[in-house]
Design an enzyme around this catalytic site. Structure first.
Site, PDB file in Angstrom:
ATOM      1  N   ASN A  64       5.721   8.447  -0.337  1.00  0.00           N
ATOM      2  CA  ASN A  64       5.156   9.467  -1.006  1.00  0.00           C
ATOM      3  C   ASN A  64       6.292  10.006  -2.045  1.00  0.00           C
ATOM      4  OD1 ASN A  64       4.469  10.182   2.029  1.00  0.00           O
ATOM      5  ND2 ASN A  64       2.854   9.457   0.903  1.00  0.00           N
TER       6      ASN A  64
ATOM      7  N   ASN B 145       0.285   1.985   0.478  1.00  0.00           N
ATOM      8  CA  ASN B 145       1.227   2.495   1.695  1.00  0.00           C
ATOM      9  C   ASN B 145       1.216   4.154   1.485  1.00  0.00           C
ATOM     10  OD1 ASN B 145       3.447   3.150   3.259  1.00  0.00           O
ATOM     11  ND2 ASN B 145       4.711   1.603   2.575  1.00  0.00           N
ATOM     12  N   ASP B 146       0.547   4.439   2.241  1.00  0.00           N
ATOM     13  CA  ASP B 146       0.133   6.067   2.549  1.00  0.00           C
ATOM     14  C   ASP B 146       1.618   6.891   2.477  1.00  0.00           C
ATOM     15  OD1 ASP B 146      -2.667   6.313   2.255  1.00  0.00           O
ATOM     16  OD2 ASP B 146      -3.054   5.749   4.066  1.00  0.00           O
ATOM     17  N   CYS B 147       2.389   6.143   3.080  1.00  0.00           N
ATOM     18  CA  CYS B 147       3.568   7.002   3.439  1.00  0.00           C
ATOM     19  C   CYS B 147       4.754   6.786   2.618  1.00  0.00           C
ATOM     20  CB  CYS B 147       4.006   6.149   5.038  1.00  0.00           C
ATOM     21  SG  CYS B 147       2.625   6.535   6.138  1.00  0.00           S
TER      22      CYS B 147
ATOM     23  N   ARG C   2     -10.396   3.064   0.383  1.00  0.00           N
ATOM     24  CA  ARG C   2      -9.503   1.681   0.120  1.00  0.00           C
ATOM     25  C   ARG C   2     -10.194   0.761   1.326  1.00  0.00           C
ATOM     26  NH1 ARG C   2      -4.224   3.676   1.972  1.00  0.00           N
ATOM     27  NH2 ARG C   2      -3.797   4.425  -0.244  1.00  0.00           N
TER      28      ARG C   2
END
Ligand code: BGC
Ligand code: NOJ
Length: 815
Positions: free
Chosen positions: A496, A492-494, A370
């Site tokens: 989860n 937003n990788d965080c 991305r």
């Protein structure tokens, strides 16, 4: 407080004291050989891949923060044997003068001490796999002072890395025994592992006859010493050491006598070389490096004329690149960022992705799927051919399901298995990246390029098929509300939502402890609407059916309105259990920035006014003087059902930090609803140049964006972190150039549709587009009108395409 100033004329940032709050860095190299360099000459170099082909060693998380680099020492023989570093580090001698000029792909550090003026220039010439250090020494002592004739020693120093930076930093039982060098004709060759599977080596050469050299680190430094007081420098003599194992190191020793007023230049070249496999050794059958091919290269770059010409060529290349867009607005900070530094940072993110900075160790992350697609937005107008190549590389790592590896290695161009896939936003970014390329170039042939899936030979399909599978990937993965499933994470990788980690150290993003979850993302829904509309536009452009994409976008927009709207803003997600995230009904994390930006960019809510309501909520709840925070209220404790986002203390990173990447989405959204003042206000809050005067608070470089600025919940509110490698660069560039200034490439041509602050009388710009040049003037007047080369046009149409090489005069009057 400032630590330097902008020199716009020379396109340099001039740092006037060495002890900046953090190392303020720059990048060397634009093609294959790269380095990072701080304002005190710290940093390291590598060939193509910072992990697998690292030339020089660097220790991250060190104290001081920045230590180890391209160091030089000067020693005064006539007096008390005093020595110092002309770049301040590593001796930290208090210099009488100091100045560091970071320019476009070069850095020049100057200083004076004991009336010896020293200037060191560092750069990587175009077309070469080497870096040049040029030292210019001037004796400024007056003839009648004692020791007016300067008797000096110059020492160079580079610590070699044993190629694989990860292994170099961990596998000592082997590494302490593999180091090998050769020293021939004053050139230091670092050839660890050359005897076996490698056919590459490094070399370090000097233009002057040597008084001595060292290649064993311990001989140069002395036992129990560091670079701040090497024994060789203290003593004024090298020991001609040859490294056997341990730590190969390169140091030349040169004696220089300078009459008062005299200037001398000394050149150093550090480089990387690959020999053909069957011509590695000379004579064949020996273990000695074959130097026939590299020798002429070294000889050339030790000559001053070659260096001067190489430096000029580099500057010319930057003139050409930056010539793609130059603007003159009423705001000086905007001009210097758009014309110079933001464009420059875009090129650096193109080259580095997220791999190598003072915060990215070069071994952790390769090229983000991305990330690389978004970086395109910032450089496609400067290097369209390389953007094309990049798109095809990225697409070749896509999986046949339409999903995507989250990262790939630049050297192998293969998807990275450690991280894997399942970030459900990834495939949609490919559509947005390709759309950006098509808008800039009009080159629809790329859609027909055969591209494999997962680099699997035989699986090639036209790029267009990849885009179709990207959309389908989302549609095949919808949750109970009809919103897209989030997978491991979205942008937003965080966040989860499928992770549920209670084990220390477990990676949040690759752990899926719970199965069968139905976590959905409103962000991906907004992104889907945007991407589906883009693909419909692309389909129309090439005469393919696109109605189904428009229908799918319409339907998704309806789903957002039904399940993604919270009353005053867009919701963020639904978690594993189907509970809403980013809603007034939550105790913390009630409103997130990302879906507000992405939904409005997709056009959701623009007609019915919900977009304006969402923007008002952002201004009221998320905007701070230092930028817009990611969410509010910050999570005050760890929440297993949300993952990494709640692992950060409040105000940092994704837990309500000012995650700068997302701010431009809101600038664009403000522009979409026609609010030029609002868009520009957000732009200025995080604009590095506009924050220069508060450098003691901001702490990072004032010439480039950082990933994050600490949010209002943090004790260090306003402090930037993780500078350079961030999608912030490309998105801010897009926001200001395409939406605020409104010079916007579209599939059918270039549009000029500015949404500027009310108190701006206008601006001018020169934009290269599809081979022609457009001189654009935007001015205020009673009536909205557009003339192109003197002819009146519909002000809401795209500009007529001028033929390649033509210059078109565009005057837009806005009321
Ligand atoms: C960081 C993110 C980053 C991710 C992927 C996380 O720990 O907080 O900002 O995108 O790692 O490397
Ligand atoms: C940094 C990553 O590089 C990017 O891909 C991600 O979207 C942001 N962090 C937010 O988590």
């Amino acid at each position: 407080m400032r630590f330097g100033h902008f020199d716009d004329e020379r396109r340099e940032y001039v740092i006037d004291r060495p002890d900046t709050p953090l190392p303020w860095i720059n990048y060397l190299g634009t093609e294959a050989y790269f380095g990072i360099i701080s304002n005190t000459a710290g940093g390291y170099s590598f060939y193509r891949d910072a992990r697998l082909r690292r030339l020089s060693r660097y220790r991250y998380n060190n104290a001081p923060f920045d230590f180890g680099g391209r160091y030089l020492y000067l020693r005064d023989h006539a007096q008390d044997g005093a020595y110092w570093s002309p770049t301040w580090q590593p001796t930290q001698t208090e210099l009488d003068e100091y100045e560091c000029r970071h320019g476009l792909s070069y850095t020049q550090i100057s200083s004076a001490y004991r009336n010896i003026k020293a200037q060191v220039s560092y750069f990587v010439p175009l077309g070469e796999t080497l870096e040049v250090w040029r030292l210019r020494l001037t004796n400024e002592r007056s003839p009648d002072q004692a020791d007016s004739v300067a008797e000096l020693s110059v020492f160079s120093s580079v610590e070699f890395c044993l190629w694989d930076a990860q292994d170099d930093a961990t596998n000592f039982q082997r590494n302490f025994s593999t180091g090998q060098v050769e020293v021939v004709d004053g050139v230091i060759y670092h050839k660890t592992e050359y005897r076996e599977r490698r056919d590459h080596f490094a070399y370090f050469a000097c233009s002057e006859p040597l008084a001595g050299f060292d290649t064993a680190r311990e001989s140069f430094l002395g036992p129990y010493r560091s670079w701040d007081r090497p024994i060789a420098v203290e003593r004024g003599a090298s020991s001609d050491s040859i490294a056997h194992g341990w730590q190969p190191h390169g140091s030349h020793h040169v004696r220089v006598t300078l009459e008062p007023g005299e200037t001398r230049e000394i050149g150093f070249v550090l480089g990387y070389w690959e020999n053909p496999r069957d011509a590695k050794f000379d004579p064949p059958g020996s273990q000695t490096i074959n130097k026939h091919m590299v020798r002429p290269v070294i000889a050339r770059w030790l000559q001053q004329e070659t260096v001067d010409a190489g430096f000029r060529a580099l500057r010319e290349q930057w003139d050409a690149l930056l010539g793609g867009l130059q603007v003159a607005t009423p705001d000086g900070d905007t001009d210097r960022m758009v014309n110079i530094w933001n464009a420059y940072q875009n090129m650096v993110t193109f080259n580095m992705s997220r791999s190598t900075s003072f915060y990215e160790s070069g071994i952790g992350r390769g090229m983000g799927f991305r990330d690389s697609n978004q970086d395109l937005l910032g450089f496609v107008h400067m290097i369209p051919e390389r953007a094309r190549e990049r798109i095809l590389d990225i697409a070749a790592t896509q999986l046949s399901t339409g999903g995507a590896y989250h990262q790939y290695q630049p050297l192998t161009k293969r998807g990275n298995n450690d991280i894997g896939s399942g970030f459900n936003d990834d495939p949609l970014w490919l559509i947005l990246g390709v759309a950006a390329y098509l808008k800039e170039t009009g080159d629809t042939s790329i859609l027909e390029e055969p591209v494999p899936y997962d680099n699997d030979p035989g699986s090639e399909q036209p790029l267009y098929d990849h885009l179709q599978r990207s959309l389908r990937y989302t549609l095949e993965r919808l949750g109970p509300h009809g919103l897209p499933l989030i997978g491991r994470a979205d942008w937003n990788d965080c966040l989860n939502l499928n992770c549920f980690s209670e084990t220390p150290g477990e990676p949040f993003q690759t752990t899926e402890n719970a199965t069968g979850g139905v976590a959905e993302s409103v962000f991906i829904a907004g992104q889907f609407v945007l991407a589906a509309r883009e693909l419909a536009g692309i389909a129309a452009l090439v005469g393919r059916p696109g109605q189904e994409y428009l229908d799918a976008a319409e339907k998704m927009a309806g789903t957002i309105a039904e399940h993604g709207w919270d009353g005053a803003w867009f919701r963020r997600a639904y978690d594993f259990h189907g509970n809403v995230v980013g809603s007034a009904s939550n105790d913390e994390g009630q409103i997130f920035i990302e879906p507000q930006g992405m939904c409005i960019m997709g056009g959701v809510g623009v007609e019915d006014g919900t977009a304006a309501t969402a923007l008002a909520s952002v201004r009221e709840r998320l905007a701070t003087p230092h930028g817009i925070v990611l969410q509010q209220p910050a999570y005050s404790s760890y929440r297993v059902e949300l993952g990494e986002i709640s692992s950060y203390p409040p105000g940092y990173k994704e837990n309500a930090g000012i995650f700068c990447h997302t701010n431009p989405w809101l600038m664009i959204a403000e522009a979409i609803v026609g609010n030029g003042d609002g868009a520009f206000d957000y732009y200025k809050r995080i604009l590095p140049a506009a924050r220069e005067a508060i450098s003691e608070v901001h702490r990072c470089e004032p010439y480039v964006y950082a990933q994050m600025i600490a949010g209002r919940d943090a004790p260090t509110h306003g402090e930037a972190k993780n500078s350079w490698l961030t999608g912030t660069a490309a998105w801010n560039y897009a926001a200001v150039t395409q939406w605020i200034l409104g010079i916007r490439p579209e599939l059918t041509g270039l549009r000029v549709a500015p949404v500027i602050p009310a108190d701006w009388p206008g601006f001018t710009a020169v934009r290269r587009f599809r081979g022609a040049t457009y001189n654009i003037t935007v001015q205020r007047g009673a009536e909205r009108s557009l003339t192109v080369d003197g002819e009146a046009r519909d002000p809401d149409s795209v500009l007529p395409l001028a033929p390649a090489g033509a210059i078109s005069e565009v005057i837009l009057t806005i009321s």
